[in-house]
Design an enzyme around this catalytic site. Sequence first.
Site, short mmCIF file in Angstrom:
data_model
loop_
_atom_site.label_atom_id
_atom_site.label_comp_id
_atom_site.label_asym_id
_atom_site.label_seq_id
_atom_site.Cartn_x
_atom_site.Cartn_y
_atom_site.Cartn_z
N LYS A 193 -1.95 -16.18 9.58
CA LYS A 193 -1.28 -15.19 10.44
C LYS A 193 -0.54 -15.81 11.63
CE LYS A 193 -3.78 -10.96 9.23
NZ LYS A 193 -2.73 -10.09 8.72
N ASP B 23 -13.81 -16.41 8.54
CA ASP B 23 -12.42 -16.03 8.32
C ASP B 23 -11.81 -15.69 9.68
OD1 ASP B 23 -10.04 -14.73 7.84
OD2 ASP B 23 -10.78 -13.55 6.16
N TYR C 150 0.83 -1.21 0.00
CA TYR C 150 0.00 0.00 0.00
C TYR C 150 0.86 1.26 0.00
CZ TYR C 150 -4.04 -2.95 0.53
OH TYR C 150 -5.01 -3.89 0.29
N TYR D 132 -12.55 -7.45 5.65
CA TYR D 132 -11.29 -7.58 4.90
C TYR D 132 -10.91 -9.05 4.83
CZ TYR D 132 -6.57 -7.24 3.22
OH TYR D 132 -5.45 -7.41 2.46
N1 PLP Z 1 -8.40 -12.37 6.20
C1 PLP Z 1 -8.24 -11.51 7.21
C2 PLP Z 1 -9.31 -11.40 8.25
C3 PLP Z 1 -7.09 -10.74 7.30
O1 PLP Z 1 -6.93 -9.86 8.31
C4 PLP Z 1 -6.09 -10.88 6.29
C5 PLP Z 1 -4.86 -10.06 6.33
O2 PLP Z 1 -4.78 -9.03 6.95
C6 PLP Z 1 -6.30 -11.79 5.26
C7 PLP Z 1 -7.47 -12.53 5.24
C8 PLP Z 1 -5.28 -11.98 4.17
O3 PLP Z 1 -4.17 -12.63 4.67
P1 PLP Z 1 -2.73 -12.52 3.92
O4 PLP Z 1 -2.30 -11.10 4.07
O5 PLP Z 1 -1.88 -13.50 4.66
O6 PLP Z 1 -2.98 -12.91 2.50
#
Ligand code: PLP
Length: 431
Positions: free
Chosen positions: A279, A250, A21, A149
Amino acid sequence: MEFLPTDRLMDLDRQHVWHPYAPMPNPRPTFPVRSAQGVYLELETGERLVDGMSSWWTCIHGYNHPQLNQAALDQMGRMSHVMFGGLTHQPAVQLAHKLVELTPAPLQHVFFCDSGSVAVEVAMKMAIQYWYNQGQPQKQHFLTIRNGYHGDTFAAMAVCDPVNGMHHLFRNSLVEQYFADAPQIPFEGDWQEADIASFAAILETHHQDLAAAIFEPVVQGAGGMRFYSPQYVKRARELCDQYGVLLILDEIATGFGRTGKRFACDYASVAPDLMCVGKALTGGFMSLAATLATTEISQTFAQGEAGVFMHGPTFMANPLACAVALASLDILDSGDWVGQVHRIEAQLRQELAPCQDFSAVQDVRVLGAIGVVELHQPVDMAVVQPQFVQQGVWLRPFGRLIYTMPPYTIEPDQLRRITEAIVTVTRQDPG
Ligand code: PLP
């Protein structure tokens, strides 16, 4: 590798390296890290910063952790990578077994991949292919909630907030999905069914085309750092069942204790059909993610047209990453993450409370080891980022949000450095 003098390093960085970004070339302040130890980042320029970001939710046990290092070294001595097609290995099998034990009971099958975005892509593809296997190929769309997100790849981006995610830039390449209003009832608020009315209305109208609903349970992360009622998650599960639509949760940011429960869906006692984790899975050591599925879903693939799930990343189930993830889960199991997260929560509540009185501040909220100060105006990063560094802390605000999610191992006096820096910066109106 030869070490470059700091000036040369930063020159080359500006010339060649594209940061997330960020424009290219990058005029924004960027800080070179030499090493990291415990909760400290050590800069090439000599400063030691208390890390308030856990490297974007990942580094829950602190940096350079001896048990994680040892797990990586041991595994490196055996093999650091091997393909996963037709082969399997101890770290992947043991990690899959462990994840199945830790997550809600119906989730029995684990698909490994390399990043959170890909875990989301995998979950969405699994949902579509599941309905295809069931003779319902029209069920290819997704319902999600605003302010979410889920990552930056195309399918994941299509279910991120359309405004924050700037969908108009990509509109000819992006599938349009359905967006319900973001939940408004806060984490501890009294439940009212109206909060989920728009989600329910979309299900009622479009369920025949919907493969799944996908959202972040209880905590919306990068789309707004919002905390909402677990009852929303519970009702969403019931509504998805009522209308024959799968539920994907997620847990990439929320998983492994960050919210005070092992998984945020535990607040609602809800089991999804598909769950994404990533993560903190390796304790921030390296990239690894996974999508977990129920048997109800997985068993349909053998009789479907393809006969298999159509996905297979090159570095799937990387043995080094799986071995480190196992070690990270061991540290969680044998430690007191519940106590650590609750202590961080209590301290954040107390020490961020004064921000509530500042004219620049719209809201202060804390859940688990996550503290958020939301401002009325966007932060001027060119000013604020160096101010935090001067105060000896690493925080990375975005938009109107200054927030922290420190390593669980942070000590009270180290956390106080972070909260004091946030209070100082927000008091003087960072907009
Ligand atoms: N899902 C959520 C809730 C996230 O916070 C993130 C990343 O910040 C992702 C998916 C995407 O993960 P990555 O950055 O490892 O592709």
